[in-house]
Design a protein around this motif. Structure first.
Motif, PDB file in Angstrom:
ATOM      1  N   ASN A  48       0.852  -1.184   0.000  1.00  0.00           N
ATOM      2  CA  ASN A  48       0.000   0.000   0.000  1.00  0.00           C
ATOM      3  C   ASN A  48       0.892   1.239   0.000  1.00  0.00           C
ATOM      4  O   ASN A  48       1.797   1.372   0.822  1.00  0.00           O
ATOM      5  N   ARG A  49       0.643   2.193  -0.957  1.00  0.00           N
ATOM      6  CA  ARG A  49       1.486   3.370  -1.061  1.00  0.00           C
ATOM      7  C   ARG A  49       0.687   4.543  -1.621  1.00  0.00           C
ATOM      8  O   ARG A  49      -0.381   4.346  -2.229  1.00  0.00           O
ATOM      9  N   ARG A  79       4.239   2.598   3.581  1.00  0.00           N
ATOM     10  CA  ARG A  79       4.059   2.581   5.028  1.00  0.00           C
ATOM     11  C   ARG A  79       5.410   2.373   5.717  1.00  0.00           C
ATOM     12  O   ARG A  79       6.210   1.553   5.307  1.00  0.00           O
ATOM     13  N   GLY A  80       5.648   3.181   6.757  1.00  0.00           N
ATOM     14  CA  GLY A  80       6.874   3.041   7.533  1.00  0.00           C
ATOM     15  C   GLY A  80       8.040   3.854   7.025  1.00  0.00           C
ATOM     16  O   GLY A  80       9.088   3.894   7.663  1.00  0.00           O
ATOM     17  N   GLU A  81       7.885   4.529   5.873  1.00  0.00           N
ATOM     18  CA  GLU A  81       8.990   5.304   5.305  1.00  0.00           C
ATOM     19  C   GLU A  81       9.071   6.712   5.869  1.00  0.00           C
ATOM     20  O   GLU A  81      10.156   7.282   5.967  1.00  0.00           O
ATOM     21  N   VAL A 117       3.705  11.017   6.890  1.00  0.00           N
ATOM     22  CA  VAL A 117       2.807  10.364   5.943  1.00  0.00           C
ATOM     23  C   VAL A 117       2.037   9.246   6.636  1.00  0.00           C
ATOM     24  O   VAL A 117       0.840   9.043   6.382  1.00  0.00           O
ATOM     25  N   ASP A 118       2.689   8.541   7.540  1.00  0.00           N
ATOM     26  CA  ASP A 118       2.038   7.424   8.233  1.00  0.00           C
ATOM     27  C   ASP A 118       0.835   7.872   9.053  1.00  0.00           C
ATOM     28  O   ASP A 118      -0.158   7.142   9.169  1.00  0.00           O
ATOM     29  N   VAL A 119       0.910   9.089   9.659  1.00  0.00           N
ATOM     30  CA  VAL A 119      -0.202   9.531  10.516  1.00  0.00           C
ATOM     31  C   VAL A 119      -1.279  10.264   9.726  1.00  0.00           C
ATOM     32  O   VAL A 119      -2.335  10.610  10.270  1.00  0.00           O
TER      33      VAL A 119
END
Length: 756
Positions: free
Chosen positions: A516-517, A675-677, A681-683
């Motif tokens: 997912n991106r 995700r995780g990068e 962006v994650d929040v």
């Protein structure tokens, strides 16, 4: 293990005499790894492992991985041997080529080589300027021709010693067409760049004196030492060249001088050398890299003394000379780097390499080597047979004569017969005829060459016996070639088959998935005010810059450039060259009573000027405002203009501008995020559209353009990784099959002792 070794072990153990020699011998007999019928001893395995650990190629913590790699490597080599690859003509020729190169250091008298290296280093501390008088001799000259040349140059030296000028004698009689018009002046010599005999004459002759005649492979020389000075170092240079040729008119030569003066004027204004070079230099081979020349120069290797003095007077990197004229035209030289003479241990490898490649020094080292080999390899010569071979050298023969089978000499009891000598001469003569050379050598000269070749060939053939380290290196090359051939056959070649790649891709779809991106533009700032400013600037690329550039003015009703406009255009081109992410907007304007199309023509001329200076057309935006945006109602000359505005395709340029005043006030990037990068962006809410929020003390704005759910990659998207993974599978399968065919056994006790 042989019986004698068992007895020695028992005796030594009973007295507690576990000597180093016994331990080494024991290790050499104990297997560490067995591959099929091939045994790898503990000693060989330990030597390999320790060498790699010492070179940091293997870490202790990775020792088990090394063990598997070592086994796989040896397994592929053993399989290659079983397949007979080591007996193929291609393999034998390739290994022989490597072996000859590896043998070079062993076929030189090391004491003589070290003496030559030290001598060259001492000579490097001093620069010697010489002039020469040269009388050539053909490679196949008769003794009478040789004597005549020697008498000629000897008589010229006598005339000089009696008071005639060396310079005039050189002009009148020297056959060196380059130096004779200069009175024989060769400038300062570069050590190792000349024939050894010539260089030695130069360094062994005192300043102001004339050498005795000496001979090189080209002919006879006498030299006069004009000057001696301490080594001035070596430099790397860049240059701007404005070409001038003899066929140019005076007006063209004057224009060339003006161009170099203009270039120099821009440098004085602190314009970058690289940009000035790209605009003005005629040297197409260097202008694209800022004029940097591709070699180091010593004082003796520059064109003339004027350049030498100017260049070596430069102190700091980046310093440049005033314009200077040479036979090529006008130059400005810039100092890129400067070095003094390196320490002996730093430069010795380079000197050694140069000496090994130098035929004149190589012959000297080879001659002393042969003398040593004659002594060490039990060279035994049969004088009566030698004399008989000399006497019958020119006689016709059928090939069946008894004397052809007689031994001329032996090397370690290996006989070399008269026929071998005659065959050697015939082969050499045929090779010379192929290249159109005829040499009338004496029998004695041919015989000395044969003795030299025989001794060196004997030594080369026995290097593995005499030097264990050489045997080890050759073995490494041998195994490396075999392993490479096997890998190419069973892994690399199959992996390049596109059908195989597609099949592997279809069999392993789960390996090639996008998670997912989102495709998003992300901005974070330290203040809300900064965020609003950044959003406006970064809304859409290319992004506007604050950088200002003066407007370019034109004369009434004209679109051609004034001298001031030309200078400004050069400065504009330099800015664009230095900033590859920049785009420039060129907007034409005109006054109310000027022709309708003049504003567009002004803009077009500037665009063409930039393109001609190497700026891509895709980086130039052309606009025409015509008469609609006058700059002044009173001063009409200000309306006859072109305005310049900079944009950038890189967010980084905008970020740098914001952060110049306050570090870390702005971050900005636009790309795909997984995700995780990125913590911001994650929040965020992963949905298309804009969002503004605060997180961890930062003001955050994110514009999500696209949300992609997890999906499979296409073959083209994943192809690079597919090939890599496919090669690994092919390799693993190949190694597994080899292990089935040639079982591997590991002596864990020995291996653990070595690697743990």
């Amino acid at each position: 293990m042989n019986k004698l070794f068992k007895i020695y072990t028992v005796i030594a153990a009973s007295f507690g005499l576990a000597t180093h020699e016994q331990t080494a011998l024991a290790q050499s007999e104990v297997p560490a790894i067995t591959i099929g019928s091939k045994i790898i001893s503990s000693r060989d395995f330990e030597l390999t492992y320790k060498k790699l650990v010492q070179s940091d190629s293997v870490k202790k913590e990775n020792s088990r991985a090394f063990l598997q790699d070592f086994i796989n490597y040896k397994l592929s080599v053993f399989a290659a041997e079983k397949a007979g690859l080591d007996t193929s003509r291609a393999f034998v020729d390739e290994l022989d080529t490597y072996r000859k190169e590896l043998a070079i250091p062993y076929l030189t008298d090391k004491a003589m080589l070290e003496k030559l290296i030290q001598e060259a280093y001492e000579r490097m501390k001093e620069e010697v300027r010489v002039a020469q008088i040269f009388i050539p001799i053909s490679s196949h000259a008769t003794p009478a021709d040789t004597l005549a040349a020697y008498d000629e140059i000897k008589n010229l030296r006598v005339r000089i010693l009696r008071g005639e000028a060396f310079e005039q004698i050189a002009k009148d009689y020297s056959k060196d067409l380059k130096s004779a018009p200069r009175g024989g002046d060769l400038g300062y010599l570069a050590v190792l760049d000349n024939n050894y005999i010539f260089e030695s004459a130069a360094y062994n002759t005192p300043k102001g004196e004339v050498s005795m005649p000496f001979r090189t492979e080209k002919g006879y020389h006498i030299i006069k030492v004009l000057d001696r000075r301490s080594f001035r170092g070596k430099v790397r240079l860049a240059h701007i060249l404005v070409s001038v040729s003899a066929s140019m008119s005076e007006a063209e030569k004057a224009a060339a001088k003006k161009r170099i003066d203009d270039a120099y004027a821009y440098l004085k204004k602190n314009e970058p050398f690289e940009g000035v070079c790209r605009t003005f230099s005629d040297d197409a081979s260097t202008k694209s890299r800022g004029g940097v020349l591709g070699r180091w120069y010593e004082a003796g290797t520059l064109i003339d003394e004027k350049i030498t003095d100017l260049v070596f007077s430069l102190k700091e990197k980046g310093d440049y000379t005033t314009p200077i004229q040479t036979s090529l035209g006008w130059h400005i030289f810039r100092l890129v780097e400067k070095k003094s003479l390196l320490k002996f241990e730093e430069i010795a490898p380079y000197i050694r390499q140069k000496i090994n490649a130098d035929a004149s020094r190589g012959a000297l080292a080879r001659g002393t080597l042969v003398k040593k080999l004659v002594r060490d390899n039990n060279f035994l010569e049969y004088i009566s047979v030698k004399q008989d071979a000399f006497d019958k050298f020119y006689k016709d023969r059928t090939g069946q004569e008894d004397y052809l089978g007689k031994t001329l000499f032996s090397i370690n009891s290996k006989p070399y017969k008269t026929k071998d000598f005659y065959d050697f001469v015939l082969k050499q003569q045929r090779q010379m005829l192929k290249v159109g050379v005829v040499e009338d050598k004496s029998v004695d000269t041919w015989y000395k060459q044969f003795v030299e070749q025989a001794n060196i060939s004997f030594e080369e053939a026995n290097l593995e016996v005499r030097y264990p380290e050489f045997r080890s290196i050759v073995q490494e090359y041998r195994e490396g070639i075999l392993q490479k051939e096997m890998y190419e056959k069973y892994v690399l070649a199959p992996s390049l088959d596109s059908l195989g790649q597609v099949r592997f891709f279809q069999q392993n779809p789960d390996r090639y998935q996008y998670t997912n991106r989102v495709l998003a533009k992300l901005i974070t700032t330290d203040r809300k005010e900064t965020l609003e400013q950044a959003k406006q600037v970064l809304q859409k690329g290319p992004y506007p810059m604050n950088r200002r550039f003066p407007e370019i003015y034109f004369e009434k009703d004209k679109a051609d450039f004034t001298p001031d406009a030309q200078k400004m255009l050069y400065e504009l081109a330099v800015i664009m060259i230095k900033n590859r992410d920049y785009t420039v907007e060129i907007t034409g304007n005109s006054d109310a009573d000027e022709p309708e199309n003049i504003s567009a023509e002004r803009a077009r001329n500037i665009v063409n000027s930039l393109i001609n200076k190497g700026i891509s057309a895709t980086r130039v935006i052309e606009k025409d405002d015509g008469k609609f945006k006058p700059a002044s109602k009173n001063d009409h000359s200000k309306n006859m203009r072109v305005s310049i505005k900079f944009f950038s395709t890189s967010m980084d340029d905008v970020v740098k501008r914001f952060n110049t005043l306050k570090p870390n006030s702005l971050t900005a990037e636009e790309r795909y995020f997984k995700r995780g990068e990125n913590e911001f962006v994650d929040v965020a809410n992963w949905a298309v559209g804009e969002q503004t929020f605060e997180s961890k003390g930062r003001q955050v704005w994110i514009d999500i353009n696209k949300v992609e759910l997890p999906r499979a990659k296409t073959f083209q998207e994943a192809r690079g990784q597919i090939i890599k993974d496919y090669q690994k599978q092919l390799y693993d399968n190949w190694i597994s099959k080899l292990k089935e065919r040639y079982p591997v056994s590991i002596n864990e006790n020995e291996v653990r002792r070595i690697i743990e």
